[in-house]
Design a protein around this motif. Structure first.
Motif, PDB file in Angstrom:
ATOM      1  N   ALA A  29       8.428  18.627 -13.428  1.00  0.00           N
ATOM      2  CA  ALA A  29       7.714  18.462 -12.165  1.00  0.00           C
ATOM      3  C   ALA A  29       8.637  18.756 -10.989  1.00  0.00           C
ATOM      4  O   ALA A  29       9.842  18.533 -11.044  1.00  0.00           O
ATOM      5  CB  ALA A  29       7.188  17.037 -12.049  1.00  0.00           C
ATOM      6  N   THR A  30       8.056  19.266  -9.934  1.00  0.00           N
ATOM      7  CA  THR A  30       8.786  19.485  -8.698  1.00  0.00           C
ATOM      8  C   THR A  30       9.211  18.134  -8.138  1.00  0.00           C
ATOM      9  O   THR A  30       8.390  17.215  -8.081  1.00  0.00           O
ATOM     10  CB  THR A  30       7.866  20.196  -7.676  1.00  0.00           C
ATOM     11  N   PRO A  31      10.465  17.968  -7.725  1.00  0.00           N
ATOM     12  CA  PRO A  31      10.897  16.674  -7.174  1.00  0.00           C
ATOM     13  C   PRO A  31      10.141  16.322  -5.887  1.00  0.00           C
ATOM     14  O   PRO A  31       9.895  17.191  -5.052  1.00  0.00           O
ATOM     15  CB  PRO A  31      12.383  16.869  -6.887  1.00  0.00           C
ATOM     16  N   TRP A  32       9.770  15.047  -5.760  1.00  0.00           N
ATOM     17  CA  TRP A  32       9.091  14.546  -4.566  1.00  0.00           C
ATOM     18  C   TRP A  32      10.099  14.401  -3.435  1.00  0.00           C
ATOM     19  O   TRP A  32      11.224  13.947  -3.656  1.00  0.00           O
ATOM     20  CB  TRP A  32       8.450  13.197  -4.878  1.00  0.00           C
ATOM     21  N   ARG A  33       9.710  14.799  -2.222  1.00  0.00           N
ATOM     22  CA  ARG A  33      10.569  14.666  -1.050  1.00  0.00           C
ATOM     23  C   ARG A  33       9.986  13.724  -0.012  1.00  0.00           C
ATOM     24  O   ARG A  33      10.672  12.871   0.512  1.00  0.00           O
ATOM     25  CB  ARG A  33      10.811  16.016  -0.402  1.00  0.00           C
ATOM     26  N   ALA A  60       0.830  -1.210   0.000  1.00  0.00           N
ATOM     27  CA  ALA A  60       0.000   0.000   0.000  1.00  0.00           C
ATOM     28  C   ALA A  60       0.865   1.260   0.000  1.00  0.00           C
ATOM     29  O   ALA A  60       0.573   2.222  -0.732  1.00  0.00           O
ATOM     30  CB  ALA A  60      -0.928  -0.006   1.213  1.00  0.00           C
ATOM     31  N   LEU A  61       1.917   1.264   0.801  1.00  0.00           N
ATOM     32  CA  LEU A  61       2.783   2.440   0.897  1.00  0.00           C
ATOM     33  C   LEU A  61       3.522   2.700  -0.408  1.00  0.00           C
ATOM     34  O   LEU A  61       3.756   3.855  -0.778  1.00  0.00           O
ATOM     35  CB  LEU A  61       3.770   2.267   2.053  1.00  0.00           C
ATOM     36  N   SER A  62       3.861   1.645  -1.120  1.00  0.00           N
ATOM     37  CA  SER A  62       4.498   1.801  -2.426  1.00  0.00           C
ATOM     38  C   SER A  62       3.565   2.527  -3.380  1.00  0.00           C
ATOM     39  O   SER A  62       3.977   3.433  -4.112  1.00  0.00           O
ATOM     40  CB  SER A  62       4.864   0.423  -2.982  1.00  0.00           C
ATOM     41  N   GLY A  63       2.306   2.145  -3.360  1.00  0.00           N
ATOM     42  CA  GLY A  63       1.312   2.829  -4.201  1.00  0.00           C
ATOM     43  C   GLY A  63       1.131   4.274  -3.793  1.00  0.00           C
ATOM     44  O   GLY A  63       1.008   5.158  -4.644  1.00  0.00           O
ATOM     45  N   LEU A  64       1.147   4.514  -2.493  1.00  0.00           N
ATOM     46  CA  LEU A  64       0.982   5.878  -1.988  1.00  0.00           C
ATOM     47  C   LEU A  64       2.122   6.780  -2.437  1.00  0.00           C
ATOM     48  O   LEU A  64       1.886   7.895  -2.916  1.00  0.00           O
ATOM     49  CB  LEU A  64       0.887   5.858  -0.461  1.00  0.00           C
ATOM     50  N   GLN A  65       3.348   6.304  -2.336  1.00  0.00           N
ATOM     51  CA  GLN A  65       4.468   7.151  -2.764  1.00  0.00           C
ATOM     52  C   GLN A  65       4.459   7.329  -4.269  1.00  0.00           C
ATOM     53  O   GLN A  65       4.787   8.386  -4.776  1.00  0.00           O
ATOM     54  CB  GLN A  65       5.813   6.647  -2.240  1.00  0.00           C
ATOM     55  N   SER A  66       4.026   6.320  -4.997  1.00  0.00           N
ATOM     56  CA  SER A  66       3.938   6.438  -6.451  1.00  0.00           C
ATOM     57  C   SER A  66       2.912   7.497  -6.853  1.00  0.00           C
ATOM     58  O   SER A  66       3.167   8.329  -7.733  1.00  0.00           O
ATOM     59  CB  SER A  66       3.573   5.085  -7.054  1.00  0.00           C
ATOM     60  N   LEU A  67       1.763   7.478  -6.193  1.00  0.00           N
ATOM     61  CA  LEU A  67       0.751   8.504  -6.462  1.00  0.00           C
ATOM     62  C   LEU A  67       1.265   9.895  -6.108  1.00  0.00           C
ATOM     63  O   LEU A  67       1.025  10.866  -6.839  1.00  0.00           O
ATOM     64  CB  LEU A  67      -0.519   8.210  -5.673  1.00  0.00           C
ATOM     65  N   SER A  68       1.967   9.997  -5.007  1.00  0.00           N
ATOM     66  CA  SER A  68       2.513  11.289  -4.588  1.00  0.00           C
ATOM     67  C   SER A  68       3.492  11.820  -5.623  1.00  0.00           C
ATOM     68  O   SER A  68       3.450  13.000  -5.984  1.00  0.00           O
ATOM     69  CB  SER A  68       3.215  11.160  -3.232  1.00  0.00           C
ATOM     70  N   ARG A  69       4.359  10.958  -6.112  1.00  0.00           N
ATOM     71  CA  ARG A  69       5.328  11.384  -7.122  1.00  0.00           C
ATOM     72  C   ARG A  69       4.630  11.791  -8.410  1.00  0.00           C
ATOM     73  O   ARG A  69       5.052  12.719  -9.092  1.00  0.00           O
ATOM     74  CB  ARG A  69       6.337  10.271  -7.375  1.00  0.00           C
ATOM     75  N   SER A  70       3.544  11.096  -8.739  1.00  0.00           N
ATOM     76  CA  SER A  70       2.803  11.388  -9.974  1.00  0.00           C
ATOM     77  C   SER A  70       2.100  12.734  -9.925  1.00  0.00           C
ATOM     78  O   SER A  70       1.799  13.319 -10.966  1.00  0.00           O
ATOM     79  CB  SER A  70       1.775  10.293 -10.241  1.00  0.00           C
ATOM     80  N   THR A  71       1.815  13.225  -8.741  1.00  0.00           N
ATOM     81  CA  THR A  71       1.118  14.504  -8.616  1.00  0.00           C
ATOM     82  C   THR A  71       2.068  15.676  -8.405  1.00  0.00           C
ATOM     83  O   THR A  71       1.623  16.787  -8.136  1.00  0.00           O
ATOM     84  CB  THR A  71       0.098  14.454  -7.459  1.00  0.00           C
ATOM     85  N   ALA A  72       3.360  15.457  -8.555  1.00  0.00           N
ATOM     86  CA  ALA A  72       4.348  16.518  -8.337  1.00  0.00           C
ATOM     87  C   ALA A  72       4.115  17.724  -9.239  1.00  0.00           C
ATOM     88  O   ALA A  72       4.361  18.868  -8.843  1.00  0.00           O
ATOM     89  CB  ALA A  72       5.762  15.978  -8.522  1.00  0.00           C
ATOM     90  N   ALA A  73       3.625  17.492 -10.437  1.00  0.00           N
ATOM     91  CA  ALA A  73       3.382  18.605 -11.363  1.00  0.00           C
ATOM     92  C   ALA A  73       2.343  19.580 -10.812  1.00  0.00           C
ATOM     93  O   ALA A  73       2.338  20.759 -11.163  1.00  0.00           O
ATOM     94  CB  ALA A  73       2.932  18.077 -12.718  1.00  0.00           C
ATOM     95  N   PHE A  74       1.470  19.094  -9.929  1.00  0.00           N
ATOM     96  CA  PHE A  74       0.448  19.930  -9.313  1.00  0.00           C
ATOM     97  C   PHE A  74       1.078  21.051  -8.483  1.00  0.00           C
ATOM     98  O   PHE A  74       0.485  22.112  -8.307  1.00  0.00           O
ATOM     99  CB  PHE A  74      -0.436  19.032  -8.436  1.00  0.00           C
ATOM    100  N   CYS A  75       2.311  20.821  -7.995  1.00  0.00           N
ATOM    101  CA  CYS A  75       3.024  21.824  -7.182  1.00  0.00           C
ATOM    102  C   CYS A  75       4.028  22.627  -7.994  1.00  0.00           C
ATOM    103  O   CYS A  75       4.626  23.560  -7.471  1.00  0.00           O
ATOM    104  CB  CYS A  75       3.769  21.135  -6.041  1.00  0.00           C
TER     105      CYS A  75
END
Length: 137
Positions: A71-75, A48-63
């Motif tokens: 895209a802004t790098p995920w931290r 589940a956490l792998s999916g969560l971080q993947s989704l977070s990285r995919s939405t980086a362009a939103f920031c």
């Protein structure tokens, strides 16, 4: 799973209100987990956490700024629940550290401990280059 890293993951549990820690790969496999979690629990959470971080990285362009092509790098990611939080940070190429806590946790202390642990883990997850011992094969 790397049982040798369990003791290191347990160190982050010394932060008051931190409950569990999992070191996982980007594809959701458990590399190590803290005491108090069964292997089955760690496997489910890592997926589940792998999916969560993947989704977070995919939405980086939103920031990212509107005029930016990159895209802004995920931290890190943080999810808040009624009873607590989950924090996820990068722990090296293709690896992530996830920590859960109660709602009373000092978020700054928890994430500081996580980053400190990642610095320590890096030395243990990296294999040094082999040295030529001069012997003929």
């Amino acid at each position: 799973m790397n049982d040798d890293l369990t003791w290191m993951l347990n160190d982050v549990l010394t932060v008051p209100e931190v409950s569990h820690a999992i070191l996982l790969s980007a594809d959701g496999l458990v590399r190590a987990h803290s005491d108090g979690l069964s292997r089955d629990q760690a496997d489910v959470q890592a997926a589940a956490l792998s999916g969560l971080q993947s989704l977070s990285r995919s939405t980086a362009a939103f920031c990212s700024p509107a005029d930016s092509d990159t895209a802004t790098p995920w931290r890190q990611s943080m999810v808040e629940f009624d009873d607590g939080f989950v924090f996820i940070i990068a722990a090296g190429p293709g690896a992530y550290l996830a920590v859960s806590s109660t709602e009373k946790v000092d978020m700054e202390a928890a994430t500081f401990a996580m980053h400190k642990l990642v610095n320590r883990l890096g030395k243990n997850l990296t294999s040094p280059p082999r040295q030529d011992n001069g012997s003929a094969v």
